[in-house]
Design a protein around this motif. Structure first.
Motif, PDB file in Angstrom:
ATOM      1  N   TYR A 279      -8.883   0.007  -3.944  1.00 47.72           N
ATOM      2  CA  TYR A 279      -8.498   1.332  -4.441  1.00 47.72           C
ATOM      3  C   TYR A 279      -7.461   1.276  -5.546  1.00 47.72           C
ATOM      4  O   TYR A 279      -7.214   2.269  -6.208  1.00 47.72           O
ATOM      5  CB  TYR A 279      -7.925   2.182  -3.302  1.00 47.72           C
TER       6      TYR A 279
ATOM      7  N   ALA B 227      -1.989   8.984   6.979  1.00 52.94           N
ATOM      8  CA  ALA B 227      -1.234   7.949   6.296  1.00 52.94           C
ATOM      9  C   ALA B 227       0.187   7.827   6.825  1.00 52.94           C
ATOM     10  O   ALA B 227       0.775   6.757   6.749  1.00 52.94           O
ATOM     11  CB  ALA B 227      -1.208   8.227   4.803  1.00 52.94           C
TER      12      ALA B 227
ATOM     13  N   LEU C 113     -14.209  -1.462  -3.022  1.00 51.54           N
ATOM     14  CA  LEU C 113     -13.194  -0.846  -2.165  1.00 51.54           C
ATOM     15  C   LEU C 113     -11.776  -1.320  -2.463  1.00 51.54           C
ATOM     16  O   LEU C 113     -10.929  -1.314  -1.599  1.00 51.54           O
ATOM     17  CB  LEU C 113     -13.488  -1.089  -0.680  1.00 51.54           C
TER      18      LEU C 113
ATOM     19  N   GLY D 144     -11.508  -2.277   5.079  1.00 52.29           N
ATOM     20  CA  GLY D 144     -12.292  -1.157   4.572  1.00 52.29           C
ATOM     21  C   GLY D 144     -13.776  -1.318   4.801  1.00 52.29           C
ATOM     22  O   GLY D 144     -14.468  -0.357   5.138  1.00 52.29           O
ATOM     23  N   TYR D 145     -14.281  -2.534   4.661  1.00 57.14           N
ATOM     24  CA  TYR D 145     -15.707  -2.761   4.885  1.00 57.14           C
ATOM     25  C   TYR D 145     -16.095  -2.405   6.320  1.00 57.14           C
ATOM     26  O   TYR D 145     -17.129  -1.793   6.567  1.00 57.14           O
ATOM     27  CB  TYR D 145     -16.046  -4.233   4.660  1.00 57.14           C
TER      28      TYR D 145
ATOM     29  N   THR E 210     -14.688  -0.280   8.343  1.00 56.36           N
ATOM     30  CA  THR E 210     -14.686   1.158   8.580  1.00 56.36           C
ATOM     31  C   THR E 210     -15.878   1.822   7.913  1.00 56.36           C
ATOM     32  O   THR E 210     -16.440   2.784   8.433  1.00 56.36           O
ATOM     33  CB  THR E 210     -13.371   1.753   8.077  1.00 56.36           C
ATOM     34  N   LEU E 211     -16.263   1.307   6.732  1.00 62.71           N
ATOM     35  CA  LEU E 211     -17.486   1.823   6.099  1.00 62.71           C
ATOM     36  C   LEU E 211     -18.683   1.625   7.027  1.00 62.71           C
ATOM     37  O   LEU E 211     -19.512   2.521   7.197  1.00 62.71           O
ATOM     38  CB  LEU E 211     -17.711   1.111   4.767  1.00 62.71           C
TER      39      LEU E 211
ATOM     40  N   GLU F  28       0.272   0.557  -6.153  1.00 59.93           N
ATOM     41  CA  GLU F  28       0.365   0.679  -4.697  1.00 59.93           C
ATOM     42  C   GLU F  28       0.075   2.101  -4.251  1.00 59.93           C
ATOM     43  O   GLU F  28      -0.553   2.321  -3.223  1.00 59.93           O
ATOM     44  CB  GLU F  28       1.747   0.252  -4.208  1.00 59.93           C
TER      45      GLU F  28
ATOM     46  N   ARG G 251      -3.529   2.911  -4.061  1.00 56.71           N
ATOM     47  CA  ARG G 251      -4.163   2.451  -2.819  1.00 56.71           C
ATOM     48  C   ARG G 251      -3.973   3.472  -1.719  1.00 56.71           C
ATOM     49  O   ARG G 251      -4.897   3.759  -0.952  1.00 56.71           O
ATOM     50  CB  ARG G 251      -3.576   1.101  -2.393  1.00 56.71           C
TER      51      ARG G 251
ATOM     52  N   THR H 120      -3.311   2.815   9.815  1.00 54.33           N
ATOM     53  CA  THR H 120      -4.129   3.392   8.748  1.00 54.33           C
ATOM     54  C   THR H 120      -4.382   2.381   7.647  1.00 54.33           C
ATOM     55  O   THR H 120      -5.500   2.255   7.160  1.00 54.33           O
ATOM     56  CB  THR H 120      -3.443   4.631   8.181  1.00 54.33           C
ATOM     57  N   TYR H 121      -3.352   1.625   7.228  1.00 50.41           N
ATOM     58  CA  TYR H 121      -3.620   0.739   6.093  1.00 50.41           C
ATOM     59  C   TYR H 121      -4.475  -0.445   6.490  1.00 50.41           C
ATOM     60  O   TYR H 121      -5.198  -0.975   5.646  1.00 50.41           O
ATOM     61  CB  TYR H 121      -2.344   0.357   5.328  1.00 50.41           C
TER      62      TYR H 121
ATOM     63  N   THR I   7       0.795  -1.228   0.000  1.00 51.42           N
ATOM     64  CA  THR I   7       0.000   0.000   0.000  1.00 51.42           C
ATOM     65  C   THR I   7       0.825   1.275   0.000  1.00 51.42           C
ATOM     66  O   THR I   7       0.255   2.348  -0.168  1.00 51.42           O
ATOM     67  CB  THR I   7      -0.917   0.049   1.223  1.00 51.42           C
TER      68      THR I   7
ATOM     69  N   LEU J 152      -6.889  -0.177   8.833  1.00 55.97           N
ATOM     70  CA  LEU J 152      -8.225   0.405   9.033  1.00 55.97           C
ATOM     71  C   LEU J 152      -8.919   0.733   7.728  1.00 55.97           C
ATOM     72  O   LEU J 152     -10.086   0.403   7.536  1.00 55.97           O
ATOM     73  CB  LEU J 152      -8.076   1.682   9.878  1.00 55.97           C
ATOM     74  N   ALA J 153      -8.204   1.369   6.806  1.00 48.22           N
ATOM     75  CA  ALA J 153      -8.870   1.898   5.618  1.00 48.22           C
ATOM     76  C   ALA J 153      -8.762   0.989   4.412  1.00 48.22           C
ATOM     77  O   ALA J 153      -9.515   1.151   3.473  1.00 48.22           O
ATOM     78  CB  ALA J 153      -8.289   3.275   5.277  1.00 48.22           C
ATOM     79  N   ASP J 154      -7.822   0.042   4.411  1.00 42.47           N
ATOM     80  CA  ASP J 154      -7.671  -0.779   3.209  1.00 42.47           C
ATOM     81  C   ASP J 154      -8.062  -2.233   3.460  1.00 42.47           C
ATOM     82  O   ASP J 154      -9.067  -2.713   2.939  1.00 42.47           O
ATOM     83  CB  ASP J 154      -6.221  -0.680   2.727  1.00 42.47           C
ATOM     84  N   TYR J 155      -7.302  -2.919   4.300  1.00 37.89           N
ATOM     85  CA  TYR J 155      -7.604  -4.336   4.510  1.00 37.89           C
ATOM     86  C   TYR J 155      -8.958  -4.522   5.187  1.00 37.89           C
ATOM     87  O   TYR J 155      -9.678  -5.466   4.912  1.00 37.89           O
ATOM     88  CB  TYR J 155      -6.507  -5.001   5.358  1.00 37.89           C
TER      89      TYR J 155
ATOM     90  N   TYR K 149     -17.221   7.805   0.722  1.00 36.74           N
ATOM     91  CA  TYR K 149     -16.628   6.506   1.045  1.00 36.74           C
ATOM     92  C   TYR K 149     -17.231   5.406   0.181  1.00 36.74           C
ATOM     93  O   TYR K 149     -16.519   4.671  -0.533  1.00 36.74           O
ATOM     94  CB  TYR K 149     -16.869   6.209   2.529  1.00 36.74           C
TER      95      TYR K 149
ATOM     96  N   VAL L  23       1.927   2.883   2.394  1.00 28.79           N
ATOM     97  CA  VAL L  23       1.566   3.734   3.516  1.00 28.79           C
ATOM     98  C   VAL L  23       2.390   3.284   4.711  1.00 28.79           C
ATOM     99  O   VAL L  23       2.366   2.109   5.054  1.00 28.79           O
ATOM    100  CB  VAL L  23       0.063   3.628   3.831  1.00 28.79           C
TER     101      VAL L  23
ATOM    102  N   MET M 234      -6.970   5.620   0.088  1.00 32.34           N
ATOM    103  CA  MET M 234      -7.150   5.695   1.541  1.00 32.34           C
ATOM    104  C   MET M 234      -7.292   7.131   2.011  1.00 32.34           C
ATOM    105  O   MET M 234      -8.109   7.420   2.880  1.00 32.34           O
ATOM    106  CB  MET M 234      -5.946   5.058   2.232  1.00 32.34           C
TER     107      MET M 234
END
Lengths: 250, 159
Positions: free
Chosen positions: B107, B38, B105, A221-222, A224-225, B117, B120, A213-214, A206, A216-219, B87, A208, B124
């Motif tokens: 990204y 981030a 989702l 993501g559902y 957090t939504l 990468e 993504r 953060t990665y 990612t 929470l918001a990426d892996y 979102y 990041v 975020m």
């Protein structure tokens, strides 16, 4: 004192005791190498010399395959020598000497005292093998890997990573999935926990640097939504209950 | 004048001046926390709450009427859902713009001129902004509605 205040006090004490009881089992926070964070033990089996030889040559022994198939787990296709739990690292001035004697195939005394500090006593018949550049194996009843990483030497528990094929379990690339470790007379088979993938691969996948953060918001993501929707719902409920239109004070 | 003061809070010169100076910095810090999520501690939830705190400071200094004029409730209600739309919309865009290849989702399939990468990472960031907008609007709205009710009832008692 009133009955209600006494019972409230007792309830708080009970909650505190429960919290301490639960918190005692939580592994050290932020320690990526503590066992519960890193591996899940699947099963143990008896070790044998031919099993180890197979694993060293990159072949998965049939007995191990049978056992995995019996438990309906995804089947690996290749074994690689891999590093397990980080034990300690040396970063003093004298690591050139240690490196030199490792290259000659001798077991350095400085390492022996370090091993004794963590409670591992090695016999006198320790063998040192050079695997690749900056990569040595110390073989005794257990095996250890010494790696040179930058300006320090790091010592890991040695084992074998079993790789699963591309496309299995939705992984886009081949992926290390099991970890086999020799412990005395038994061979322990672990599965990498998902959190290991997050910790080891997340930064490359990612770009990041912040792990929180990665995840929470990426892996996740559902998840957090859903959390955002919960907050949205709370706001809508407040509007429905409290807002009074056209009641502006003049 | 006197009547207006009664309805718009204390009217203390020091409190008004200090909060007028503080609010921009609090809001800037809130934006920093959201964007900085981030790279370090922070993120949408925390930044949104800090942003809402700046509006709460406005209410404390100027009273509910002036602060309500600066930040109307109708816009606030729109912002509620805007954050969630950002979102969920980003998630849907990933599916649409990859012609159904990507999952919801994911990204990495956003049409941005960087490699997979980094997309993504940018996805975020956008998502964090959405979270921040929703949290900011909801916290502000809860506070405004609670204070509004109390002041309007208090006003009627005086009459």
């Amino acid at each position: 004192m009133k009955l209600i205040s006494v019972s409230a006090l007792l309830f708080v004490i009970l909650l505190g005791a429960l919290f301490i009881y639960v918190a005692a089992d939580i592994p050290d926070f932020g320690d990526a190498y503590s066992a519960p964070n890193r591996y899940i033990l699947l099963f143990s089996m008896d070790a044998a010399v031919e099993l180890e030889d197979d694993l060293n040559q990159g072949v998965i022994p049939q007995r191990l395959m049978d056992k995995l198939e019996e438990k309906e787990l995804p089947l690996p296709y290749e074994a690689k020598r891999g590093a397990g739990v980080l034990l300690f690292s040396l970063r003093e001035e004298g690591i050139e000497e240690v490196e030199g004697s490792l290259n000659k195939g001798l077991f350095p005394g400085a390492l022996k005292t370090e091993f004794e500090k963590i409670g591992v006593s090695l016999s006198d018949t320790v063998r040192v093998m050079k695997e690749e550049e900056d990569n040595w194996i110390i073989a005794d009843k257990e095996e250890f890997i010494v790696r040179k990483e930058g300006d320090r030497l790091t010592i890991y528990d040695a084992g074998w990573d079993l790789m699963i094929e591309k496309g299995e379990l939705y992984y886009p690339d081949e992926q290390k999935y099991y970890f086999v470790e020799k412990d005395g007379d038994t061979l322990n088979v672990y599965r990498y926990a998902l959190i290991v993938r997050y910790i080891e691969e997340g930064h490359h996948e990612t770009e990041v640097p912040n792990m929180v953060t990665y995840i929470l918001a990426d892996y996740r993501g559902y998840d957090t939504l859903g959390e955002t929707t919960v907050i949205f719902t709370a706001g809508v409920s407040v509007i429905l209950l409290l807002r009074r239109r056209a009641r502006r004070p003049e | 004048m006197n009547q207006k003061r009664k309805n718009t809070g204390e009217g203390d010169v020091i409190v008004e001046t200090v909060s007028r100076l503080m609010v921009p910095f609090i809001q800037l810090f809130a934006l920093y926390v959201i964007i900085h999520g981030a790279g370090g501690p922070g993120g949408g939830f925390q930044g949104g709450v800090i942003f809402a705190a700046s509006f709460i400071l406005l209410v404390i200094a100027f009273g509910i009427v002036d602060a309500g004029d600066r930040f109307p409730e109708s816009i606030n209600t729109g912002l509620f859902s805007l954050g969630v739309y950002i979102y969920a919309g980003i998630g849907l865009l990933c599916i649409l713009l990859s012609y159904g290849v990507a999952q919801y989702l994911n990204y990495g399939f956003l049409p941005l001129p960087v490699h997979f990468e980094e997309r993504r990472a940018l996805g975020m960031d956008i998502v964090e902004i959405g979270i921040g907008i929703t949290v900011m609007a909801v916290i502000t709205s809860i506070f405004f509605n609670l204070v509004w009710k109390r002041e309007s009832e208090g006003g009627r008692e005086e009459e």
